[in-house]
Design a protein around this motif. Structure first.
Motif, PDB file in Angstrom:
ATOM      1  N   MET A   1      55.381  41.737  32.059  1.00  0.00           N
ATOM      2  CA  MET A   1      54.594  41.601  33.282  1.00  0.00           C
ATOM      3  C   MET A   1      53.148  42.055  33.072  1.00  0.00           C
ATOM      4  SD  MET A   1      56.372  40.135  35.573  1.00  0.00           S
ATOM      5  CE  MET A   1      55.279  40.391  36.960  1.00  0.00           C
ATOM      6  N   LEU A   2      52.958  43.014  32.179  1.00  0.00           N
ATOM      7  CA  LEU A   2      51.584  43.405  31.883  1.00  0.00           C
ATOM      8  C   LEU A   2      50.837  42.242  31.239  1.00  0.00           C
ATOM      9  CD1 LEU A   2      49.421  45.594  31.863  1.00  0.00           C
ATOM     10  CD2 LEU A   2      50.258  46.286  29.592  1.00  0.00           C
ATOM     11  N   GLY A   3      51.538  41.507  30.359  1.00  0.00           N
ATOM     12  CA  GLY A   3      50.925  40.328  29.756  1.00  0.00           C
ATOM     13  C   GLY A   3      50.570  39.278  30.797  1.00  0.00           C
ATOM     14  N   VAL A   4      51.421  39.120  31.799  1.00  0.00           N
ATOM     15  CA  VAL A   4      51.136  38.176  32.885  1.00  0.00           C
ATOM     16  C   VAL A   4      49.881  38.597  33.630  1.00  0.00           C
ATOM     17  CG1 VAL A   4      51.987  37.301  35.091  1.00  0.00           C
ATOM     18  CG2 VAL A   4      53.539  37.452  33.127  1.00  0.00           C
ATOM     19  N   TYR A   5      49.793  39.884  33.937  1.00  0.00           N
ATOM     20  CA  TYR A   5      48.616  40.406  34.632  1.00  0.00           C
ATOM     21  C   TYR A   5      47.348  40.171  33.812  1.00  0.00           C
ATOM     22  CZ  TYR A   5      45.161  43.878  36.005  1.00  0.00           C
ATOM     23  OH  TYR A   5      43.988  44.504  36.348  1.00  0.00           O
ATOM     24  N   LEU A   6      47.399  40.495  32.518  1.00  0.00           N
ATOM     25  CA  LEU A   6      46.225  40.324  31.666  1.00  0.00           C
ATOM     26  C   LEU A   6      45.852  38.853  31.522  1.00  0.00           C
ATOM     27  CD1 LEU A   6      47.023  42.954  28.884  1.00  0.00           C
ATOM     28  CD2 LEU A   6      45.359  43.156  30.741  1.00  0.00           C
ATOM     29  N   ALA A   7      46.855  37.980  31.426  1.00  0.00           N
ATOM     30  CA  ALA A   7      46.571  36.547  31.339  1.00  0.00           C
ATOM     31  C   ALA A   7      45.875  36.053  32.597  1.00  0.00           C
ATOM     32  CB  ALA A   7      47.870  35.777  31.112  1.00  0.00           C
ATOM     33  N   ALA A   8      46.290  36.573  33.749  1.00  0.00           N
ATOM     34  CA  ALA A   8      45.647  36.187  35.002  1.00  0.00           C
ATOM     35  C   ALA A   8      44.196  36.659  35.046  1.00  0.00           C
ATOM     36  CB  ALA A   8      46.429  36.753  36.190  1.00  0.00           C
ATOM     37  N   GLN A   9      43.946  37.873  34.545  1.00  0.00           N
ATOM     38  CA  GLN A   9      42.576  38.379  34.522  1.00  0.00           C
ATOM     39  C   GLN A   9      41.697  37.535  33.589  1.00  0.00           C
ATOM     40  OE1 GLN A   9      41.141  40.407  36.407  1.00  0.00           O
ATOM     41  NE2 GLN A   9      42.540  41.967  37.139  1.00  0.00           N
ATOM     42  N   VAL A  10      42.228  37.179  32.435  1.00  0.00           N
ATOM     43  CA  VAL A  10      41.473  36.331  31.500  1.00  0.00           C
ATOM     44  C   VAL A  10      41.198  34.971  32.138  1.00  0.00           C
ATOM     45  CG1 VAL A  10      41.611  35.099  29.300  1.00  0.00           C
ATOM     46  CG2 VAL A  10      42.310  37.495  29.436  1.00  0.00           C
ATOM     47  N   THR A  11      42.176  34.433  32.841  1.00  0.00           N
ATOM     48  CA  THR A  11      41.986  33.153  33.533  1.00  0.00           C
ATOM     49  C   THR A  11      40.852  33.236  34.533  1.00  0.00           C
ATOM     50  OG1 THR A  11      44.320  32.575  33.278  1.00  0.00           O
ATOM     51  CG2 THR A  11      43.099  31.450  35.022  1.00  0.00           C
ATOM     52  N   MET A  12      40.778  34.337  35.281  1.00  0.00           N
ATOM     53  CA  MET A  12      39.694  34.507  36.246  1.00  0.00           C
ATOM     54  C   MET A  12      38.334  34.518  35.559  1.00  0.00           C
ATOM     55  SD  MET A  12      41.000  37.286  39.074  1.00  0.00           S
ATOM     56  CE  MET A  12      39.369  37.261  39.806  1.00  0.00           C
ATOM     57  N   PHE A 149      47.294  42.877  41.503  1.00  0.00           N
ATOM     58  CA  PHE A 149      47.327  44.334  41.334  1.00  0.00           C
ATOM     59  C   PHE A 149      48.598  44.969  41.881  1.00  0.00           C
ATOM     60  CE2 PHE A 149      42.840  43.173  41.262  1.00  0.00           C
ATOM     61  CZ  PHE A 149      42.461  43.753  40.060  1.00  0.00           C
ATOM     62  N   ARG A 150      48.955  44.636  43.124  1.00  0.00           N
ATOM     63  CA  ARG A 150      50.161  45.229  43.694  1.00  0.00           C
ATOM     64  C   ARG A 150      51.379  44.343  43.484  1.00  0.00           C
ATOM     65  NH1 ARG A 150      45.742  48.533  45.360  1.00  0.00           N
ATOM     66  NH2 ARG A 150      45.047  46.759  46.601  1.00  0.00           N
ATOM     67  N   GLY A 151      51.193  43.240  42.745  1.00  0.00           N
ATOM     68  CA  GLY A 151      52.300  42.382  42.352  1.00  0.00           C
ATOM     69  C   GLY A 151      52.591  42.544  40.873  1.00  0.00           C
ATOM     70  N   ALA A 152      51.819  41.840  40.027  1.00  0.00           N
ATOM     71  CA  ALA A 152      52.100  41.826  38.586  1.00  0.00           C
ATOM     72  C   ALA A 152      51.890  43.192  37.940  1.00  0.00           C
ATOM     73  CB  ALA A 152      51.221  40.775  37.908  1.00  0.00           C
ATOM     74  N   LEU A 153      50.737  43.826  38.183  1.00  0.00           N
ATOM     75  CA  LEU A 153      50.471  45.111  37.538  1.00  0.00           C
ATOM     76  C   LEU A 153      51.425  46.186  38.052  1.00  0.00           C
ATOM     77  CD1 LEU A 153      48.806  46.854  35.638  1.00  0.00           C
ATOM     78  CD2 LEU A 153      47.146  47.191  37.496  1.00  0.00           C
ATOM     79  N   TRP A 154      51.655  46.210  39.347  1.00  0.00           N
ATOM     80  CA  TRP A 154      52.581  47.192  39.926  1.00  0.00           C
ATOM     81  C   TRP A 154      53.967  47.065  39.291  1.00  0.00           C
ATOM     82  CZ3 TRP A 154      51.409  50.115  44.661  1.00  0.00           C
ATOM     83  CH2 TRP A 154      52.502  50.869  45.125  1.00  0.00           C
ATOM     84  N   ARG A 155      54.444  45.822  39.179  1.00  0.00           N
ATOM     85  CA  ARG A 155      55.777  45.595  38.635  1.00  0.00           C
ATOM     86  C   ARG A 155      55.836  45.973  37.152  1.00  0.00           C
ATOM     87  NH1 ARG A 155      60.757  46.307  39.865  1.00  0.00           N
ATOM     88  NH2 ARG A 155      62.199  44.630  39.285  1.00  0.00           N
ATOM     89  N   ALA A 156      54.764  45.701  36.414  1.00  0.00           N
ATOM     90  CA  ALA A 156      54.748  46.073  35.002  1.00  0.00           C
ATOM     91  C   ALA A 156      54.910  47.579  34.842  1.00  0.00           C
ATOM     92  CB  ALA A 156      53.436  45.618  34.364  1.00  0.00           C
ATOM     93  N   LEU A 157      54.217  48.353  35.658  1.00  0.00           N
ATOM     94  CA  LEU A 157      54.320  49.810  35.568  1.00  0.00           C
ATOM     95  C   LEU A 157      55.697  50.292  36.014  1.00  0.00           C
ATOM     96  CD1 LEU A 157      50.775  50.791  36.902  1.00  0.00           C
ATOM     97  CD2 LEU A 157      51.530  50.416  34.536  1.00  0.00           C
ATOM     98  N   HIS A 159      58.450  48.620  35.529  1.00  0.00           N
ATOM     99  CA  HIS A 159      59.320  48.326  34.393  1.00  0.00           C
ATOM    100  C   HIS A 159      59.215  49.410  33.324  1.00  0.00           C
ATOM    101  CE1 HIS A 159      61.216  44.624  35.418  1.00  0.00           C
ATOM    102  NE2 HIS A 159      60.098  43.936  35.545  1.00  0.00           N
ATOM    103  N   TRP A 160      58.090  50.073  33.246  1.00  0.00           N
ATOM    104  CA  TRP A 160      57.922  51.161  32.285  1.00  0.00           C
ATOM    105  C   TRP A 160      58.531  52.470  32.788  1.00  0.00           C
ATOM    106  CZ3 TRP A 160      52.054  50.460  30.689  1.00  0.00           C
ATOM    107  CH2 TRP A 160      51.937  49.274  29.956  1.00  0.00           C
ATOM    108  N   GLY A 161      59.079  52.452  33.993  1.00  0.00           N
ATOM    109  CA  GLY A 161      59.742  53.630  34.528  1.00  0.00           C
ATOM    110  C   GLY A 161      58.811  54.650  35.160  1.00  0.00           C
ATOM    111  N   TRP A 162      57.601  54.252  35.505  1.00  0.00           N
ATOM    112  CA  TRP A 162      56.656  55.187  36.094  1.00  0.00           C
ATOM    113  C   TRP A 162      57.053  55.534  37.523  1.00  0.00           C
ATOM    114  CZ3 TRP A 162      50.871  54.105  34.552  1.00  0.00           C
ATOM    115  CH2 TRP A 162      50.779  54.072  33.165  1.00  0.00           C
ATOM    116  N   VAL A 166      52.706  57.459  41.037  1.00  0.00           N
ATOM    117  CA  VAL A 166      51.795  57.253  39.915  1.00  0.00           C
ATOM    118  C   VAL A 166      51.378  55.785  39.857  1.00  0.00           C
ATOM    119  CG1 VAL A 166      51.547  57.372  37.407  1.00  0.00           C
ATOM    120  CG2 VAL A 166      52.794  59.171  38.628  1.00  0.00           C
ATOM    121  N   VAL A 167      52.327  54.882  40.084  1.00  0.00           N
ATOM    122  CA  VAL A 167      52.009  53.451  40.129  1.00  0.00           C
ATOM    123  C   VAL A 167      50.983  53.176  41.225  1.00  0.00           C
ATOM    124  CG1 VAL A 167      52.946  51.154  40.563  1.00  0.00           C
ATOM    125  CG2 VAL A 167      54.248  52.779  39.177  1.00  0.00           C
ATOM    126  N   PHE A 168      51.193  53.757  42.382  1.00  0.00           N
ATOM    127  CA  PHE A 168      50.248  53.615  43.492  1.00  0.00           C
ATOM    128  C   PHE A 168      48.853  54.093  43.086  1.00  0.00           C
ATOM    129  CE2 PHE A 168      48.269  56.301  46.833  1.00  0.00           C
ATOM    130  CZ  PHE A 168      47.820  55.293  47.692  1.00  0.00           C
TER     131      PHE A 168
END
Length: 237
Positions: A1-12, A149-157, A159-162, A166-168
């Protein structure tokens, strides 16, 4: 999911560069973008980023394929959650409006405006363009930013068990920094708190979307009224 978030940022970034490319040649005298390319820049990159997030989540997200994107992004239609988001968005104005006023008084009106407000300041738009700008600031940008941010990035964090607090905190800080308006970063942190709380307390991305849209409504109205000449252009938020 972090990769998805980063790909979206690069797309922007890439989509923004494509829009700006025709205006980057010749005399770099600081000329402003014409209205419609400015609107394209406001709408298209964030919309493409949402497409990347949804498609990437459906492909790479965890769990069964059926309903994966909605489940991974924690997006579900629940009237109670939407009501919580609306309440936090409206209640947050009690915090954010005075904070914005204090910030403007501290740094000065010339430095307190947002990048969008500065881009449209002094422009007069035809009604159709003004409505597109209004809808982009009120509805489209908040939806896109929350998906990132509160979708892809939130979910990635997650998944890391944060821890969810802290995610917020992390997503609030990243949201504020990624705007690349360093002078406004402290104010953006304050503006982001009720939005992130809507996502945190409900576990529903759409609650954060609604809170963000409520928060953006007044700036969107101000943009509509100033770009159509109903109000003077000074002090766009």
């Amino acid at each position: 999911m972090l990769g998805v978030y980063l790909a979206a940022q690069v797309t922007m970034v890439l989509a923004s560069a494509v829009v700006l490319l025709p205006f980057s040649t010749g005399d770099a005298s600081g000329e402003r973008l014409p209205p419609w390319p400015l609107l394209v820049l406001l709408v298209v990159p964030i919309s493409l980023a949402v497409v990347v997030v949804v498609a990437g989540t459906r492909w790479l997200g965890a769990g069964p394929a059926r309903g994966r994107a909605a489940r991974e992004l924690a997006a579900r239609w629940d009237w109670r959650d939407l009501g919580v988001g609306a309440a936090l968005g409206a209640g947050g104005l009690v915090l954010t409006l005075p904070a914005a006023a204090l910030w403007t008084r501290w740094v000065g009106a010339d430095e307190a405006g947002s990048a969008v407000g500065d881009a449209f300041s002094g422009l007069t738009l035809e009604p159709t363009a003004a409505v597109v700008a209004f809808l982009a600031v009120w509805l489209i940008a908040p939806l896109g930013e929350e998906v990132l941010f509160r979708g892809a990035l939130w979910r990635a964090l997650e998944h890391w068990g944060w821890n969810r607090w802290v995610v917020f905190a992390v997503t609030t800080l990243v949201f504020s920094l990624v705007h690349l308006e360093l002078l406004r970063t402290p104010l953006l942190v304050v503006l982001s708190i009720p939005i992130g709380l809507a996502r945190l307390l409900t576990g529903n991305l759409l609650a954060g979307v609604v809170a963000h849209q409520v928060n953006n409504f007044l700036p969107a109205v101000a943009l509509l009224l100033t770009t159509t000449g109903v109000l003077p252009a000074a002090g766009l938020p």
